[in-house]
Design an enzyme around this catalytic site. Sequence first.
Site, PDB file in Angstrom:
ATOM      1  N   ASP A  19      46.728  43.046  38.730  1.00  0.00           N
ATOM      2  CA  ASP A  19      47.139  41.730  39.229  1.00  0.00           C
ATOM      3  C   ASP A  19      48.602  41.764  39.648  1.00  0.00           C
ATOM      4  OD1 ASP A  19      44.787  41.247  37.247  1.00  0.00           O
ATOM      5  OD2 ASP A  19      44.865  39.489  38.545  1.00  0.00           O
TER       6      ASP A  19
ATOM      7  N   CYS B 247      36.624  44.633  33.893  1.00  0.00           N
ATOM      8  CA  CYS B 247      36.707  43.428  34.725  1.00  0.00           C
ATOM      9  C   CYS B 247      36.056  43.666  36.083  1.00  0.00           C
ATOM     10  CB  CYS B 247      38.161  42.949  34.866  1.00  0.00           C
ATOM     11  SG  CYS B 247      38.247  41.213  35.416  1.00  0.00           S
TER      12      CYS B 247
HETATM   13  P1  RI2 Z   1      41.256  43.058  42.895  1.00  0.00           P
HETATM   14  C1  RI2 Z   1      41.382  40.132  38.493  1.00  0.00           C
HETATM   15  O1  RI2 Z   1      41.887  38.956  37.918  1.00  0.00           O
HETATM   16  C2  RI2 Z   1      41.184  41.231  37.473  1.00  0.00           C
HETATM   17  O2  RI2 Z   1      42.200  41.281  36.485  1.00  0.00           O
HETATM   18  C3  RI2 Z   1      41.195  42.433  38.383  1.00  0.00           C
HETATM   19  O3  RI2 Z   1      41.388  43.648  37.690  1.00  0.00           O
HETATM   20  C4  RI2 Z   1      42.376  42.078  39.280  1.00  0.00           C
HETATM   21  O4  RI2 Z   1      42.241  40.676  39.505  1.00  0.00           O
HETATM   22  C5  RI2 Z   1      42.465  42.815  40.575  1.00  0.00           C
HETATM   23  O5  RI2 Z   1      41.353  42.546  41.379  1.00  0.00           O
HETATM   24  P2  RI2 Z   1      41.019  37.581  37.819  1.00  0.00           P
HETATM   25  O6  RI2 Z   1      41.324  36.792  39.058  1.00  0.00           O
HETATM   26  O7  RI2 Z   1      42.389  42.473  43.658  1.00  0.00           O
HETATM   27  O8  RI2 Z   1      39.573  37.932  37.653  1.00  0.00           O
HETATM   28  O9  RI2 Z   1      41.305  44.568  42.872  1.00  0.00           O
HETATM   29  O10 RI2 Z   1      41.579  36.891  36.595  1.00  0.00           O
HETATM   30  O11 RI2 Z   1      39.912  42.531  43.346  1.00  0.00           O
END
Ligand code: RI2
Length: 304
Positions: A194, A125
């Site tokens: 998350d 991701c």
């Molecule tokens: P940071 C994201 O969720 C991903 O799951 C990623 O690993 C997590 O948030 C943490 O991201 P989404 O919003 O806070 O893309 O480290 O569904 O940037």
Amino acid sequence: MNPKVKDIGEGIREMKIRGAGRIARAAAEALKVFAQNYKGGKDEFREEIKKVRDYLLSTRPTAVSLRNAIYYVLNRMRGESVEEMRESVIQSADEFIRLSLEAVEKIGRFGAERIRDGSTILTHCNSTAALAMIIQAHRDGKDIRVLNTETRPWLQGHITSRTLAKEGIDVTMIVDSAVRYFMRDVDIVIVGADTIASNGAVINKIGTSQIALVAHEARVPFIVAAETYKFSPETVIGRLVEIEERPADEIANPEDFPGVKFRNPVFDATPPEYIDAIITEKGVISPYLAYQIIKEVMHFGAES
Ligand code: RI2
């Protein structure tokens, strides 16, 4: 609802603003924007800000960072007059955003020390916190390579590849299902979070738990990069983390598949036994110490 607040909220809902840390900072910003533009009386201020709170909470359900950011600001709301309340909201929103950005930077520095020269890293991701570690290791002069999954269905892995390539890091994109094939080349897995539950389980982008299983099988260290506002106080009292399920058309056009059902959960839970360490801005901890962190930062989540 103030149109600027609505812009931020819809941006989060539609994933124009995404990533657990980023949506937390955006929610704090939305409360600040509300306070700056508020024009009514003092009793309505409290009522109106609660509506903004509920609206922001409704945008995405899984990342506790969003909730923790909102309560960080609301629990610090003080004053008898509109001006005082306005100032306190603006001040604590700014404070949350500043602390959040500092936390990511610290995680980058602490985490980079865990990355050995010559390592091949696998990430999934798009996590700002995980990328902070990887980029810092590269800036420290370490020779590293990164494998990153494309991360269906939203393909946030594309952002990761581009960011790393821009930094001059050797990066290779793979499909999600190629993780086991490549695991033999990987020295360390680094992902974001998350939400982290009080038992140390990490809720992150769908597919994370499969990667953790494969890393465990291959005895490759599995590291999570997460600011302390990703820890969930509600899980201490047994609340389960809600897993967001997004529309089927993110996978395929359902009209092209008559008679076919679709499921699209976008997060999963990795149990603590598959996690070697969590890198936070307060230091590196075992997932089994998650409760300790929640006790220290309880103010992030508790409603007064
Ligand atoms: P940071 C994201 O969720 C991903 O799951 C990623 O690993 C997590 O948030 C943490 O991201 P989404 O919003 O806070 O893309 O480290 O569904 O940037």
